[in-house]
Each structure stands twice: as structure tokens, then as C-alpha cells.
Design a protein around this motif. Structure first.
Motif, PDB file in Angstrom:
ATOM      1  N   ARG A 137      69.270  12.211  41.987  1.00  0.00           N
ATOM      2  CA  ARG A 137      68.366  13.511  42.538  1.00  0.00           C
ATOM      3  C   ARG A 137      69.056  13.989  43.614  1.00  0.00           C
ATOM      4  O   ARG A 137      68.786  15.289  43.859  1.00  0.00           O
ATOM      5  CB  ARG A 137      67.058  12.722  42.521  1.00  0.00           C
ATOM      6  CG  ARG A 137      66.136  12.356  41.376  1.00  0.00           C
ATOM      7  CD  ARG A 137      64.871  12.035  41.804  1.00  0.00           C
ATOM      8  NE  ARG A 137      64.023  11.815  40.700  1.00  0.00           N
ATOM      9  CZ  ARG A 137      62.746  11.407  40.532  1.00  0.00           C
ATOM     10  NH1 ARG A 137      62.334  10.894  41.697  1.00  0.00           N
ATOM     11  NH2 ARG A 137      62.219  11.006  39.503  1.00  0.00           N
TER      12      ARG A 137
ATOM     13  N   VAL B 294      67.665   1.719  38.289  1.00  0.00           N
ATOM     14  CA  VAL B 294      66.538   2.298  38.866  1.00  0.00           C
ATOM     15  C   VAL B 294      66.929   2.835  40.169  1.00  0.00           C
ATOM     16  O   VAL B 294      66.688   3.885  40.810  1.00  0.00           O
ATOM     17  CB  VAL B 294      65.272   1.544  39.020  1.00  0.00           C
ATOM     18  CG1 VAL B 294      64.143   2.259  39.823  1.00  0.00           C
ATOM     19  CG2 VAL B 294      64.888   1.197  37.382  1.00  0.00           C
TER      20      VAL B 294
ATOM     21  N   VAL C 282      68.315   6.248  40.737  1.00  0.00           N
ATOM     22  CA  VAL C 282      67.753   7.518  40.712  1.00  0.00           C
ATOM     23  C   VAL C 282      67.921   8.284  41.715  1.00  0.00           C
ATOM     24  O   VAL C 282      68.020   9.390  41.698  1.00  0.00           O
ATOM     25  CB  VAL C 282      66.320   7.001  40.528  1.00  0.00           C
ATOM     26  CG1 VAL C 282      65.256   8.353  40.421  1.00  0.00           C
ATOM     27  CG2 VAL C 282      65.926   6.162  39.039  1.00  0.00           C
TER      28      VAL C 282
ATOM     29  N   LEU D 107      65.764  11.812  34.718  1.00  0.00           N
ATOM     30  CA  LEU D 107      65.572  11.159  36.198  1.00  0.00           C
ATOM     31  C   LEU D 107      65.826  12.089  37.189  1.00  0.00           C
ATOM     32  O   LEU D 107      65.280  12.303  38.010  1.00  0.00           O
ATOM     33  CB  LEU D 107      66.024   9.817  36.180  1.00  0.00           C
ATOM     34  CG  LEU D 107      65.711   8.757  35.281  1.00  0.00           C
ATOM     35  CD1 LEU D 107      66.255   7.415  35.643  1.00  0.00           C
ATOM     36  CD2 LEU D 107      63.935   8.406  35.750  1.00  0.00           C
TER      37      LEU D 107
ATOM     38  N   VAL E  45      53.284   5.457  37.088  1.00  0.00           N
ATOM     39  CA  VAL E  45      53.868   6.588  37.674  1.00  0.00           C
ATOM     40  C   VAL E  45      52.767   7.049  38.596  1.00  0.00           C
ATOM     41  O   VAL E  45      53.029   7.594  39.811  1.00  0.00           O
ATOM     42  CB  VAL E  45      54.168   7.888  36.642  1.00  0.00           C
ATOM     43  CG1 VAL E  45      55.195   7.185  35.765  1.00  0.00           C
ATOM     44  CG2 VAL E  45      52.790   8.322  35.759  1.00  0.00           C
TER      45      VAL E  45
ATOM     46  N   GLU F 207      55.950   5.093  41.089  1.00  0.00           N
ATOM     47  CA  GLU F 207      57.011   4.227  40.623  1.00  0.00           C
ATOM     48  C   GLU F 207      57.756   4.958  39.486  1.00  0.00           C
ATOM     49  O   GLU F 207      57.029   5.520  38.646  1.00  0.00           O
ATOM     50  CB  GLU F 207      56.564   2.871  40.612  1.00  0.00           C
ATOM     51  CG  GLU F 207      55.985   2.251  41.866  1.00  0.00           C
ATOM     52  CD  GLU F 207      55.330   1.012  41.775  1.00  0.00           C
ATOM     53  OE1 GLU F 207      55.661   0.315  40.568  1.00  0.00           O
ATOM     54  OE2 GLU F 207      55.080   0.239  42.616  1.00  0.00           O
ATOM     55  N   ILE F 208      58.810   4.217  39.151  1.00  0.00           N
ATOM     56  CA  ILE F 208      59.736   4.777  37.984  1.00  0.00           C
ATOM     57  C   ILE F 208      59.320   3.922  37.093  1.00  0.00           C
ATOM     58  O   ILE F 208      59.427   2.556  37.088  1.00  0.00           O
ATOM     59  CB  ILE F 208      61.180   4.717  38.261  1.00  0.00           C
ATOM     60  CG1 ILE F 208      61.503   5.759  39.334  1.00  0.00           C
ATOM     61  CG2 ILE F 208      61.886   5.195  36.842  1.00  0.00           C
ATOM     62  CD1 ILE F 208      61.271   7.230  38.963  1.00  0.00           C
ATOM     63  N   TYR F 209      59.169   4.430  35.720  1.00  0.00           N
ATOM     64  CA  TYR F 209      58.928   3.358  34.597  1.00  0.00           C
ATOM     65  C   TYR F 209      59.933   3.940  33.486  1.00  0.00           C
ATOM     66  O   TYR F 209      60.148   5.005  33.173  1.00  0.00           O
ATOM     67  CB  TYR F 209      57.491   3.738  33.880  1.00  0.00           C
ATOM     68  CG  TYR F 209      57.430   2.636  32.616  1.00  0.00           C
ATOM     69  CD1 TYR F 209      56.826   1.209  32.923  1.00  0.00           C
ATOM     70  CD2 TYR F 209      57.474   3.142  31.448  1.00  0.00           C
ATOM     71  CE1 TYR F 209      56.932   0.462  31.622  1.00  0.00           C
ATOM     72  CE2 TYR F 209      57.620   2.463  30.417  1.00  0.00           C
ATOM     73  CZ  TYR F 209      57.233   0.985  30.582  1.00  0.00           C
ATOM     74  OH  TYR F 209      57.163  -0.007  29.360  1.00  0.00           O
TER      75      TYR F 209
ATOM     76  N   ALA G 166      59.045  10.983  36.147  1.00  0.00           N
ATOM     77  CA  ALA G 166      58.767   9.669  36.538  1.00  0.00           C
ATOM     78  C   ALA G 166      58.996   8.552  35.655  1.00  0.00           C
ATOM     79  O   ALA G 166      58.919   7.299  36.077  1.00  0.00           O
ATOM     80  CB  ALA G 166      57.412   9.882  37.196  1.00  0.00           C
ATOM     81  N   ALA G 167      59.071   8.879  34.390  1.00  0.00           N
ATOM     82  CA  ALA G 167      59.058   7.565  33.292  1.00  0.00           C
ATOM     83  C   ALA G 167      59.889   8.201  32.011  1.00  0.00           C
ATOM     84  O   ALA G 167      59.809   9.600  31.776  1.00  0.00           O
ATOM     85  CB  ALA G 167      57.613   7.187  33.051  1.00  0.00           C
ATOM     86  N   TYR G 168      60.454   7.276  31.456  1.00  0.00           N
ATOM     87  CA  TYR G 168      61.213   7.788  30.150  1.00  0.00           C
ATOM     88  C   TYR G 168      60.507   6.816  29.089  1.00  0.00           C
ATOM     89  O   TYR G 168      60.841   5.657  29.373  1.00  0.00           O
ATOM     90  CB  TYR G 168      62.682   7.782  30.545  1.00  0.00           C
ATOM     91  CG  TYR G 168      63.344   8.294  29.115  1.00  0.00           C
ATOM     92  CD1 TYR G 168      63.902   9.529  29.500  1.00  0.00           C
ATOM     93  CD2 TYR G 168      63.591   7.711  28.057  1.00  0.00           C
ATOM     94  CE1 TYR G 168      64.807  10.220  28.457  1.00  0.00           C
ATOM     95  CE2 TYR G 168      64.395   8.326  27.067  1.00  0.00           C
ATOM     96  CZ  TYR G 168      64.873   9.788  27.277  1.00  0.00           C
ATOM     97  OH  TYR G 168      65.455  10.002  26.175  1.00  0.00           O
TER      98      TYR G 168
ATOM     99  N   GLN H  42      53.426  14.294  37.920  1.00  0.00           N
ATOM    100  CA  GLN H  42      54.180  13.094  37.370  1.00  0.00           C
ATOM    101  C   GLN H  42      54.366  13.278  35.945  1.00  0.00           C
ATOM    102  O   GLN H  42      53.405  13.600  35.196  1.00  0.00           O
ATOM    103  CB  GLN H  42      53.553  11.729  37.597  1.00  0.00           C
ATOM    104  CG  GLN H  42      52.889  11.390  39.023  1.00  0.00           C
ATOM    105  CD  GLN H  42      54.406  10.916  39.897  1.00  0.00           C
ATOM    106  OE1 GLN H  42      55.406  11.295  39.773  1.00  0.00           O
ATOM    107  NE2 GLN H  42      54.007  10.285  40.946  1.00  0.00           N
TER     108      GLN H  42
END
Length: 217
Positions: free
Chosen positions: A145, A138, A141, A97, A121, A125-127, A102-104, A80
Motif C-alpha cells: 500500500r 499479510v 500488505v 490489497l 474487517v 483486520e485483513i481477511y 480489507a478482505a479477499y 471496508q
């Protein structure tokens, strides 16, 4: 008893890494197993140490954070990746993303956000930092992808040439660095412009930033 989460720090600023390490080591369930100062080093370290999470800066020398994220998700999809950045620009977030982050997390975020991002993460899940969630959906995403983006049809050699052109290197310099003839480099340039429907170098620069080959720093 829960085993510590293995984390690698990737940032080209020593003081930033030291601060992050201190924050992470204060979390009872986190273990920092390595530090990298550039994208090439983090790629090697990730394969060797197999962390669960990488905290990744975007603007690093050589292979930048977005490019490193894309390569890692291709080779080691179980890792992750949390992007750490000063950039609040929506385009950076979308690229991160799409490349598999998985996160920003913004670098000026509250320290509690870091632990929240890690815990999020780990649940697959996305953060996103609250400051950047506006305008970044979200549920967008998965579509980002799955897009067959134009940059994905470029060959590795075309990506190399595009990156160097966008960094301001001449055909002669590129030819020397890639051990090609100047004519071959010019052919690659012409093919890139035709394939991407971009007909000036400034447009190639903007495109390279947009797809994460270079940063605007």
C-alpha cells in the motif's frame, strides 16, 4: 444492543446478489442497504448510503471492482471492502490489497467464511480465504500500500487512454470517445510506452491487468 452492519452488494449477476442477500439477511447483525450491478453504480451508492462494508466483485462492466475499490478508499476510507472473486491468482489478491481491500474471499468459499470475513474487517483486520493465503504474506500488505507504484504517477487522462488501448480500441475510437485528435491520442500512447518502458500494446495490456485497470476476463 448492537446496530446492524450496513452492507452494499456489488456484482453484475442478479442471482449471485440474490444468494448473497439471503446469506447476509440470515445474519442477525447485518442489513443489506443496496445492490449495484457495476462499478459506477456502487461508487454513487456508497457516497449516498454510506455503508460500513461493500462486498465487491472484481469483474464488472465499466469500472471494475479493483478500480472501484481504489476510488472508494480515496474518497471514503472508512468503508471496508471485501473482494468476492473466482480468481485465486496471487496477482489479483495483491492488487486488491494494495488498492485498499480489507478482505479477499473466493466465491466458492464456505458460507461460514463470509460471516468470518465480515467480523474480521469490522475489527480493522485483513481477511484472506485460507485457499489463497499461501504465498500471500499479510505483513506484506503495508508495503504494497505504501509503494510509490508506477501507475500512481499516471495522469487521469493517461489512465483513460491506457485502459482503452488495453481493451483493444484503436486510436481513432479513443479519439472519438475522449473528444481528442488522433494525433493527441498517439502522443499519449508514445508517452505511456516511454514512461512505463513498455514498447508494444500486448505489454500495455498485461500492465493494465496487473494494476487493475482491466481484468483478464
Amino acid at each position: 444492543m448492537r446496530l446492524p452492519v450496513k452492507v452494499i452488494l456489488a456484482d453484475d449477476h442478479t442471482l449471485v446478489r440474490a444468494g448473497l442477500r439471503k446469506l447476509l439477511e440470515a445474519m442477525c447483525h447485518v442489513e443489506v442497504i443496496g445492490e449495484a450491478a457495476d462499478g459506477t453504480a456502487v461508487l454513487e451508492m456508497a457516497h449516498r448510503l454510506q455503508p460500513e462494508i461493500i462486498l465487491m466483485d472484481i469483474a464488472m462492466p465499466g469500472v471494475n471492482g479493483l478500480e472501484a475499490t481504489m476510488r472508494l478508499k480515496q474518497d471514503l476510507p472508512h468503508i471496508q471492502i471485501i473482494i468476492l472473486s473466482m480468481h485465486q491468482n496471487e496477482e489479483y489478491v495483491k492488487q486488491a490489497l494494495r488498492h485498499g481491500a480489507a478482505a479477499y474471499l473466493l466465491k466458492d468459499a464456505a458460507t461460514t467464511e463470509l460471516e468470518l470475513a465480515i467480523n474480521t474487517v469490522l475489527k480493522n483486520e485483513i481477511y484472506l480465504s485460507p485457499a489463497i493465503t499461501k504465498g500471500v504474506m499479510v505483513d506484506y500488505v503495508q508495503r504494497l500500500r505504501s509503494e510509490n507504484a508506477v501507475d500512481e504517477v499516471l495522469t487521469p487522462r493517461q489512465r483513460e487512454v491506457l485502459k482503452m488501448l488495453a481493451q483493444g480500441q484503436s486510436s481513432k475510437e479513443i479519439a472519438r470517445l475522449l473528444t481528442l485528435s488522433i494525433k493527441t491520442v498517439d502522443t499519449h500512447r508514445s508517452q505511456l510506452m516511454k514512461q512505463l518502458d513498455i514498447h508494444e500494446v500486448t505489454g500495455l495490456v498485461r500492465y493494465a491487468i496487473r494494476v487493475g485497470l482491466i481484468t483478464s476476463d
